[in-house]
Motif scaffolding. Structure first.
Motif: not given
Ligand SMILES: *Cc1c(COP(=O)(O)O)cnc(C)c1O
Length: 400
Positions: A98, A119, A162, A191, A193-194, A213, A215-216, A225
């Motif tokens: 981001i 987030f 998001e 975003d 991510c979800f 992310s 990471t998720k 990460i």
């Molecule tokens: C975790 C998360 C982030 C940030 O990601 P990092 O890998 O922790 O820097 C951004 N957006 C959402 C929706 C997240 O769950």
């Protein structure tokens, strides 16, 4: 790496699972069957002329892993293919994605119009960091199209959202918001991510850029990460310039782990989403629970939009126990199987109390406004057997 002479990357005819397994790979002369890990900081040249041409960009090739790395590029190509994007740049974290995106595409005097339900670190980045450089951000409710429209200013350059939101599962209508962005000549960033590309492909819904992310769910096993930005080649070139110059590059090792994660993403996500739906329906029946927030439930205000916009409803369920914070804490302290952690997207189910963790830095007033009450508990569903999760939750509820 010797760039292969065979067709390197043509996944457009493949189904999703095949793309997740095979897109983006360029085999080396060793003919390895799964992706090689290029754990190299730098690359060497055959001659001074070769070095000069590569540095000048007259000849393709890797120079240094802050710029490009073959394993990172394989991850970028595969994620781009999965998001239906022309290009992708990988970053050291979701927040780095981001940050690089905004640094590459915004300048002093620009305005970001963002959804309120973000987030937690994202509003901190916008309000505490980018504000120092003359970029202002204002916020609207993600589901409220009138607010999106009214929030546009002459200097608005980016809309950021998001969907669905964490932890209440509130949705933004991406095609409608993209119309508002286009009319304002601003970029729409989602975003994802979800949802991951398995549930929702924002670029196909009208967004200009997708951030992740990794990471998720992309990792899926809680190891590394990382992050990424996907979009058109033009826009990604600007973000890539920031990454190579400022250095929030993805580690090749992490890219290799994320490639492994992507291979099983099309299998994991439907499974997780199905478990979450079953669990949400079951939670609705429990007498100790006041409300369940999950877009897959017919009782959820955005159920119809979720059906239209997403392929599945997601893996995050939140619910409010009767009795406020004390009851929520008793629940959390009495479950045994689920991990007590704010992370999500792991194969292991996690449980958290949003108002004292992920949303702990908001004022109580802001939390009430956002619907993050003290009795609220969030579960990010993993791959354990549903019966075992239900037994664990029942144990927690018996202590409420
Ligand atoms: C975790 C998360 C982030 C940030 O990601 P990092 O890998 O922790 O820097 C951004 N957006 C959402 C929706 C997240 O769950």
């Amino acid at each position: 790496m010797k760039s292969s002479e065979t067709e390197p990357f043509n996944p457009s005819a493949w189904q999703e699972q095949t793309v997740a397994l095979r897109a983006g790979v360029e085999k080396t002369d060793q003919m390895e069957n799964s992706e090689a890990l290029f754990l190299n900081s730098s690359f060497s040249f055959e001659s001074a002329e070769h070095a000069a041409a590569t540095f000048a960009g007259d000849q393709p090739g890797n120079v240094y892993s802050r710029f490009t790395n073959p394993t990172v590029q394989a991850f970028e190509r595969r994620l781009a293919a999965m998001e239906s994007a022309e290009a992708c740049v990988a970053t050291a974290s979701g927040m780095a994605a981001i940050t690089a995106l905004c640094m590459g595409l915004l300048k002093q005097g620009d305005h970001i119009l963002a959804s309120k339900e973000l987030f937690g670190s994202v509003p901190s980045l916008f309000d505490k960091v980018f504000s120092k450089f003359g970029i202002e951000t204002s916020y609207v409710e993600v589901a409220n199209l009138e607010q999106w429209q009214a929030g546009i200013r002459p200097e608005t350059k980016m809309l950021f959202l998001e969907s669905p939101s964490n932890p209440l599962g509130v949705l933004g209508d991406i095609p409608e918001i993209s119309k508002i962005a286009k009319a304002a000549n601003a970029l729409l960033v989602v975003d994802n991510c979800f949802c991951t590309p398995i549930l929702q492909k924002p670029l196909e819904l009208g967004a200009d850029l997708v951030v992740h992310s990794a990471t998720k769910y992309l990792d899926g096993q809680g190891r590394c990460i990382g992050g990424a930005v996907c979009g058109s080649q033009d826009l990604i070139d600007e973000v890539f310039n920031i990454v190579r110059t400022c250095g929030p590059s993805m580690s090749p090792f992490n890219a290799w782990v994320f490639l492994k994660g992507l291979e099983t993403l099309p299998l994991r996500m439907p499974y997780i989403c199905n478990q979450a739906l079953e669990l949400a329906r079951w939670l609705e029946q429990q007498p100790q629970i006041e409300t369940v927030n999950f877009p897959g439930l017919e009782s959820h205000p955005h159920h119809q939009l979720a059906k239209k916009q997403q392929k599945y409803f997601g893996g995050v369920v939140s619910f409010e126990v009767k009795g406020g914070r004390e009851a929520a804490f008793r629940f959390i302290n009495n479950v045994q199987l689920m991990s007590l952690t704010a992370n999500l997207g792991d194969v292991r189910t996690t449980v958290t109390h949003p108002s004292t963790t992920t949303h702990g830095r908001l004022t109580e007033e802001a939390r009430q406004q956002a619907g993050i009450h003290q009795g609220l508990v969030r579960i990010a569903v993993g791959l354990e057997a549903l019966e075992d999760l239900q037994a664990d939750i029942a144990k927690g509820l018996s202590a409420v």
